[in-house]
Design a protein around this motif. Structure first.
Motif, PDB file in Angstrom:
ATOM      1  N   UNK A  38       0.890  -1.027   0.164  1.00 35.31           N
ATOM      2  CA  UNK A  38       0.026   0.078  -0.209  1.00 35.31           C
ATOM      3  C   UNK A  38       0.752   1.183  -0.007  1.00 35.31           C
ATOM      4  N   UNK A  39       1.941   1.391   0.919  1.00 35.91           N
ATOM      5  CA  UNK A  39       2.878   2.416   0.941  1.00 35.91           C
ATOM      6  C   UNK A  39       3.524   2.616  -0.493  1.00 35.91           C
ATOM      7  N   UNK A  40       3.867   1.581  -1.215  1.00 32.40           N
ATOM      8  CA  UNK A  40       4.617   1.651  -2.078  1.00 32.40           C
ATOM      9  C   UNK A  40       3.806   2.291  -3.382  1.00 32.40           C
ATOM     10  N   UNK A  41       2.511   2.323  -3.385  1.00 36.49           N
ATOM     11  CA  UNK A  41       1.962   2.842  -4.595  1.00 36.49           C
ATOM     12  C   UNK A  41       2.041   4.605  -4.625  1.00 36.49           C
ATOM     13  N   UNK A  42       2.442   5.052  -3.460  1.00 33.61           N
ATOM     14  CA  UNK A  42       2.908   6.459  -3.491  1.00 33.61           C
ATOM     15  C   UNK A  42       4.410   6.655  -2.842  1.00 33.61           C
ATOM     16  N   UNK A  43       5.167   5.668  -2.743  1.00 39.83           N
ATOM     17  CA  UNK A  43       6.287   5.780  -2.019  1.00 39.83           C
ATOM     18  C   UNK A  43       6.412   6.352  -0.761  1.00 39.83           C
ATOM     19  N   UNK A  44       5.151   6.093   0.002  1.00 35.68           N
ATOM     20  CA  UNK A  44       5.105   6.785   1.255  1.00 35.68           C
ATOM     21  C   UNK A  44       6.149   6.212   2.404  1.00 35.68           C
ATOM     22  N   UNK A  45       7.295   6.542   2.571  1.00 33.97           N
ATOM     23  CA  UNK A  45       8.283   6.225   3.572  1.00 33.97           C
ATOM     24  C   UNK A  45       7.824   6.275   4.959  1.00 33.97           C
ATOM     25  N   UNK A  46       6.745   7.413   5.125  1.00 32.87           N
ATOM     26  CA  UNK A  46       6.377   7.648   6.413  1.00 32.87           C
ATOM     27  C   UNK A  46       5.217   6.992   6.848  1.00 32.87           C
ATOM     28  N   UNK A  47       4.564   6.297   6.014  1.00 31.32           N
ATOM     29  CA  UNK A  47       3.257   5.799   6.389  1.00 31.32           C
ATOM     30  C   UNK A  47       3.277   4.952   7.822  1.00 31.32           C
TER      31      UNK A  47
END
Length: 124
Positions: free
Chosen positions: A7-16
Protein backbone atom coordinates in the motif's frame (compact mmCIF):
# COMPACT_ATOMS: atom_id res chain seq x y z
CA UNK A 1 3.65 -6.36 6.92
CA UNK A 2 3.80 -6.95 3.19
CA UNK A 3 0.27 -5.61 2.66
CA UNK A 4 1.24 -2.39 4.41
CA UNK A 5 4.41 -2.17 2.32
CA UNK A 6 2.48 -2.76 -0.91
CA UNK A 7 0.00 0.00 0.00
CA UNK A 8 2.77 2.46 0.90
CA UNK A 9 4.64 1.59 -2.31
CA UNK A 10 1.85 2.92 -4.52
CA UNK A 11 2.95 6.44 -3.53
CA UNK A 12 6.39 5.61 -2.06
CA UNK A 13 5.18 6.83 1.33
CA UNK A 14 8.19 6.05 3.50
CA UNK A 15 6.47 7.73 6.47
CA UNK A 16 3.33 5.59 6.42
CA UNK A 17 2.20 4.93 10.00
CA UNK A 18 0.90 1.54 8.89
CA UNK A 19 4.45 0.22 8.40
CA UNK A 20 5.02 0.22 12.15
CA UNK A 21 1.88 -1.78 12.86
CA UNK A 22 3.49 -5.03 11.71
CA UNK A 23 7.22 -4.25 11.52
CA UNK A 24 9.83 -3.06 14.00
CA UNK A 25 13.60 -2.67 14.27
CA UNK A 26 15.67 -3.57 11.23
CA UNK A 27 12.59 -4.64 9.27
CA UNK A 28 10.88 -1.28 9.73
CA UNK A 29 14.09 0.60 8.92
CA UNK A 30 14.59 -1.39 5.71
CA UNK A 31 11.00 -0.91 4.57
CA UNK A 32 11.16 2.85 5.19
CA UNK A 33 14.58 3.23 3.53
CA UNK A 34 13.43 1.35 0.45
CA UNK A 35 10.35 3.53 0.10
CA UNK A 36 12.40 6.69 0.71
CA UNK A 37 14.84 5.69 -2.05
CA UNK A 38 11.92 5.12 -4.42
CA UNK A 39 10.47 8.53 -3.46
CA UNK A 40 13.77 10.29 -4.14
CA UNK A 41 14.16 8.45 -7.45
CA UNK A 42 10.60 9.24 -8.57
CA UNK A 43 9.40 5.64 -8.46
CA UNK A 44 6.18 3.98 -7.34
CA UNK A 45 5.31 0.32 -7.16
CA UNK A 46 2.26 -1.15 -8.85
CA UNK A 47 0.61 -4.52 -8.42
CA UNK A 48 1.30 -6.85 -5.57
CA UNK A 49 3.41 -9.90 -4.82
CA UNK A 50 2.03 -13.40 -4.46
CA UNK A 51 2.95 -14.76 -1.06
CA UNK A 52 2.47 -18.11 0.67
CA UNK A 53 4.38 -17.87 3.96
CA UNK A 54 4.95 -20.87 6.20
CA UNK A 55 6.39 -21.17 9.69
CA UNK A 56 9.78 -22.86 9.53
CA UNK A 57 10.72 -22.68 13.22
CA UNK A 58 9.32 -21.65 16.60
CA UNK A 59 11.39 -20.71 19.67
CA UNK A 60 10.92 -21.82 22.37
CA UNK A 61 8.53 -24.57 21.36
CA UNK A 62 6.34 -24.47 24.47
CA UNK A 63 5.79 -20.68 24.71
CA UNK A 64 7.02 -19.09 21.48
CA UNK A 65 8.50 -15.60 21.42
CA UNK A 66 10.26 -15.93 18.06
CA UNK A 67 9.03 -17.43 14.81
CA UNK A 68 10.93 -17.79 11.56
CA UNK A 69 8.72 -17.53 8.48
CA UNK A 70 9.84 -18.69 5.04
CA UNK A 71 8.24 -17.90 1.71
CA UNK A 72 8.84 -18.07 -2.00
CA UNK A 73 7.36 -14.73 -2.99
CA UNK A 74 6.55 -14.00 -6.61
CA UNK A 75 7.17 -10.39 -7.69
CA UNK A 76 6.23 -10.91 -11.35
CA UNK A 77 3.20 -8.60 -10.99
CA UNK A 78 4.77 -6.19 -8.48
CA UNK A 79 7.05 -3.80 -10.33
CA UNK A 80 8.44 -0.27 -10.12
CA UNK A 81 7.26 2.49 -12.45
CA UNK A 82 8.32 6.09 -13.08
CA UNK A 83 5.97 8.39 -11.19
CA UNK A 84 6.28 11.18 -13.80
CA UNK A 85 5.34 9.21 -16.91
CA UNK A 86 4.04 5.84 -15.72
CA UNK A 87 6.67 3.92 -17.66
CA UNK A 88 8.06 0.67 -16.31
CA UNK A 89 11.30 1.39 -14.45
CA UNK A 90 12.25 -2.18 -13.55
CA UNK A 91 14.77 -3.69 -15.93
CA UNK A 92 14.04 -7.10 -14.42
CA UNK A 93 10.70 -8.84 -14.94
CA UNK A 94 10.37 -9.96 -11.33
CA UNK A 95 10.29 -13.59 -10.32
CA UNK A 96 10.29 -15.95 -7.36
CA UNK A 97 12.36 -14.86 -4.36
CA UNK A 98 13.28 -16.80 -1.25
CA UNK A 99 12.12 -14.72 1.75
CA UNK A 100 13.03 -15.38 5.38
CA UNK A 101 11.58 -13.29 8.19
CA UNK A 102 11.93 -13.20 11.95
CA UNK A 103 8.69 -12.45 13.77
CA UNK A 104 8.97 -11.65 17.47
CA UNK A 105 6.47 -11.27 20.27
CA UNK A 106 6.49 -7.71 21.56
CA UNK A 107 6.16 -6.59 25.18
CA UNK A 108 2.54 -5.60 24.52
CA UNK A 109 1.76 -9.14 23.33
CA UNK A 110 1.61 -8.28 19.61
CA UNK A 111 3.76 -9.97 16.98
CA UNK A 112 5.92 -7.95 14.58
CA UNK A 113 8.48 -8.70 11.90
CA UNK A 114 11.84 -7.61 13.31
CA UNK A 115 14.08 -8.60 10.39
CA UNK A 116 13.74 -10.12 6.96
CA UNK A 117 15.76 -10.99 3.89
CA UNK A 118 14.57 -11.13 0.30
CA UNK A 119 16.94 -13.04 -1.94
CA UNK A 120 17.44 -12.53 -5.68
CA UNK A 121 14.83 -13.60 -8.23
CA UNK A 122 15.14 -17.27 -9.09
CA UNK A 123 16.23 -18.39 -5.61
CA UNK A 124 13.23 -20.67 -5.15
Amino acid sequence: MWQDFVAAGTTSDWQSAKLGQHATGIALTNLSRGLYADHVNGLVTKGEPKLSPTVSSVEPADTPTKIVVTDCGDSTNWLKYRKDNGQLADNKPGGRHLINAIVQKQTDGSWKVSDYGVHDAGTC
